[in-house]
Design an enzyme around this catalytic site. Structure first.
Site, short mmCIF file in Angstrom:
data_model
loop_
_atom_site.label_atom_id
_atom_site.label_comp_id
_atom_site.label_asym_id
_atom_site.label_seq_id
_atom_site.Cartn_x
_atom_site.Cartn_y
_atom_site.Cartn_z
N TRP A 71 0.86 -1.32 -0.07
CA TRP A 71 -0.02 0.00 0.00
C TRP A 71 0.90 1.12 0.10
CZ3 TRP A 71 -1.98 2.75 4.81
CH2 TRP A 71 -2.75 3.78 4.62
N ASP A 121 -0.99 -5.41 9.49
CA ASP A 121 -1.95 -4.62 9.05
C ASP A 121 -3.22 -5.24 8.49
OD1 ASP A 121 -3.41 -2.60 7.68
OD2 ASP A 121 -1.76 -1.97 6.31
N LYS A 175 -13.23 -0.72 5.73
CA LYS A 175 -14.00 -1.70 4.53
C LYS A 175 -14.99 -2.44 5.15
CE LYS A 175 -10.13 0.18 3.09
NZ LYS A 175 -9.59 0.71 1.74
N1 KET Z 1 -3.91 -0.67 5.17
C1 KET Z 1 -4.20 -1.06 3.84
C2 KET Z 1 -3.47 -2.21 3.50
C3 KET Z 1 -4.85 -0.40 3.14
O1 KET Z 1 -5.08 -0.62 1.78
C4 KET Z 1 -5.48 0.89 3.61
C5 KET Z 1 -6.54 1.65 2.92
C6 KET Z 1 -5.29 1.06 4.82
C7 KET Z 1 -4.32 0.52 5.65
C8 KET Z 1 -5.77 2.38 5.58
O2 KET Z 1 -7.36 2.51 5.50
P1 KET Z 1 -7.87 3.48 6.65
O3 KET Z 1 -8.87 4.23 5.79
O4 KET Z 1 -6.94 4.54 7.11
O5 KET Z 1 -8.72 2.56 7.70
N2 KET Z 1 -6.42 1.50 1.56
C9 KET Z 1 -7.38 2.25 0.49
C10 KET Z 1 -7.57 3.46 0.64
C11 KET Z 1 -6.63 4.42 0.86
O6 KET Z 1 -5.45 4.60 0.11
O7 KET Z 1 -6.64 5.20 1.88
C12 KET Z 1 -6.66 1.95 -0.91
O8 KET Z 1 -5.59 1.39 -1.01
O9 KET Z 1 -7.53 2.10 -1.72
#
Ligand code: KET
Length: 459
Positions: free
Chosen positions: A188, A269, A305
């Site tokens: 990510w 994560d 999610k």
């Molecule tokens: N870890 C991973 C692996 C991840 O894909 C995301 C979010 C997060 C943590 C953080 O999510 P949060 O909203 O802080 O709980 N990924 C998607 C959104 C982004 O980039 O913020 C994405 O990859 O599209």
């Protein structure tokens, strides 16, 4: 009191300047993958002006920063007036009608919260809502986890997955003996930035083999095998982002043995629990395997999610320790990380989660809705695969159905992605990742046409 002394205590030996300097050297903000391309580092920190601008802004030297490689895709999408435009950039679930989804179970929990006139809007404690923390640890570690029973786990509510990773990273930078964190290649796009700014030194380990479109297991074992003893290793608990490739249970076991033999510290994560397989328990197996051996680890959880609570920013950081007294001292230090960062977390989202997790009926309703989301994504994989086969699109597209979770790592290159955006108004990250959750039966043919045209034109 001497402020320099205070600052030294706050950051140990890593000053904020040094952290930013390291970040500027490390990150290529145009890519969603961790890499070592230093080319665009200057866009992050502007050089100081050499003289005061006459009548101008004191900020006139500030350079335009690039958009975020993932969230910037939505910015570009929003500007496009085309009626056929399609946003497959950010990992956000959409219904068959292409609309964002608020889960029914979330609506029910919110209704309960609104109806309860005894609820107030006081500050939460620094570590957040106690019920939420307990239930979150149970959700990821399992209801019967000995680590929870023995009070060896400290859990703090944080600002979604990102905030949990950042708080965990800052804690490690202050209190852990080894500053290196190994992240998978690719990963990510925010991981290297979060950990570098937390004060850790980011390294990568091989993870994905573009030739097989699968796990580079040998490369992974070699790289972790040659990491310094004690190094932190970031692991995606399930549904690896962006590749959709996870180790098998047997491979996880080998990774665990190697990591424990070298005292490497796992930092999980967990952003997609329930999204990979449709089952909350199955998707937590990797984490539980590492906790079952009695060893220590960190886990960052996100409810963005799996409960569709993206904008509520609800998540948790758990640190599993070997002993209860250690866990309690660790928690006292986590409070010192959080208090100057944002003081204490927001109450609403965590209350929704706690309401759902503690009520048997609501919990059951949630698992059904979660499974339906996971299944819709899986059916999109099948439909896209079939659509490409029907069109006779050159190449082997079986990875679309083999990969797991929200994303397909298509293998499309930058040029092909740019072509699809320009000619077909399809928006995705430049590394060729598409969010399957953004697709619907109605939009699959349009995407398949675009991929077919891109592949036949630039092969
Ligand atoms: N870890 C991973 C692996 C991840 O894909 C995301 C979010 C997060 C943590 C953080 O999510 P949060 O909203 O802080 O709980 N990924 C998607 C959104 C982004 O980039 O913020 C994405 O990859 O599209």
């Amino acid at each position: 009191m001497n402020t320099n002394f205070q600052a030294q205590h706050l950051f140990n030996s890593s000053s904020t300047d040094r952290r930013l300097g390291v970040l500027a050297k490390h990150i290529d903000p145009t890519s969603s993958m961790a890499n070592t391309d230093h080319s665009s580092s200057t866009a992050i920190i502007s050089a100081s002006p050499t003289s005061h601008p006459a009548g101008g802004s004191v900020f006139s030297h500030v350079v335009q920063a690039p958009e975020d490689p993932i969230l910037g895709v939505t910015v570009a999408y929003n500007k496009d007036p085309s009626p056929v435009k399609l946003n497959l950039g950010v990992g956000a679930y959409r219904t068959e009608e292409g609309k964002p989804l608020v889960l029914n179970v979330v609506r029910h929990a919110e209704q309960q919260l609104v109806n309860d006139r005894s609820r107030v809007k006081e500050y939460l404690p620094i570590v957040g809502l106690a019920d939420f923390n307990k239930l979150s640890a149970k959700l990821i570690l399992g209801a019967d986890s000995p680590a929870i029973r023995e009070n060896r786990v400290t859990t703090v509510q944080c600002l979604s997955g990102t905030g949990s990773l950042r708080v965990g990273g800052e804690f490690l930078a202050r209190h852990y003996h080894e500053r290196s964190i190994y992240i998978p290649l690719p990963t990510w796009g925010n991981h290297p930035k979060v950990f570098t700014l937390a004060g850790l030194s980011v390294k990568t380990y091989r993870y994905y083999d573009p030739k097989t479109r699968g796990l580079d297991f040998q490369g992974l074992l070699e790289d972790l095998g040659s990491a310094p003893s004690g190094a932190v290793v970031l692991l995606h608990a399930c549904a690896h982002n962006p590749t959709g490739v996870d180790p098998t249970p047997q491979q996880w076991e080998q990774i665990r043995q190697l990591m424990r033999s070298k005292a490497l510290l796992p930092f999980f994560d967990s952003a997609y629990q329930g999204f990979a397989s449709g089952s909350l328990d199955t998707d937590a197996q990797s984490v539980r395997m590492f906790v079952a051996d009695g060893g220590e680890c960190l886990v960052a959880q996100s409810y963005a999610k799996n409960m569709g609570l993206y904008g509520e920013r609800v998540g948790a950081l758990s640190i599993v320790c070997r002993a209860a007294d250690v866990a309690s001292r660790v928690e006292s230090q986590l409070k010192l990380v959080i208090r100057p960062m944002y003081s204490n977390p927001p109450i609403h989202g965590a209350s929704i989660v706690a309401t759902i997790l503690k009520d048997r009926n609501l919990f059951h309703e949630w698992t059904i809705e979660l499974k339906a989301m996971a299944e819709r994504i899986i059916s999109m994989r099948k439909q896209l695969f079939d659509a490409l086969r029907t069109r006779g699109t050159p190449g082997d597209w079986s990875h679309i159905i083999k990969q797991i979770g929200m994303f397909t790592f298509t293998g499309l290159n930058k040029e092909q992605v740019a072509f699809m955006t320009k000619e077909y108004h399809i928006y995705m990250t430049s590394d060729g990742r598409i969010s399957m959750a953004g697709l619907s039966s109605r939009t699959v043919p349009h995407l398949a046409d675009a991929i077919h045209a891109a592949v036949t034109r630039f092969s």
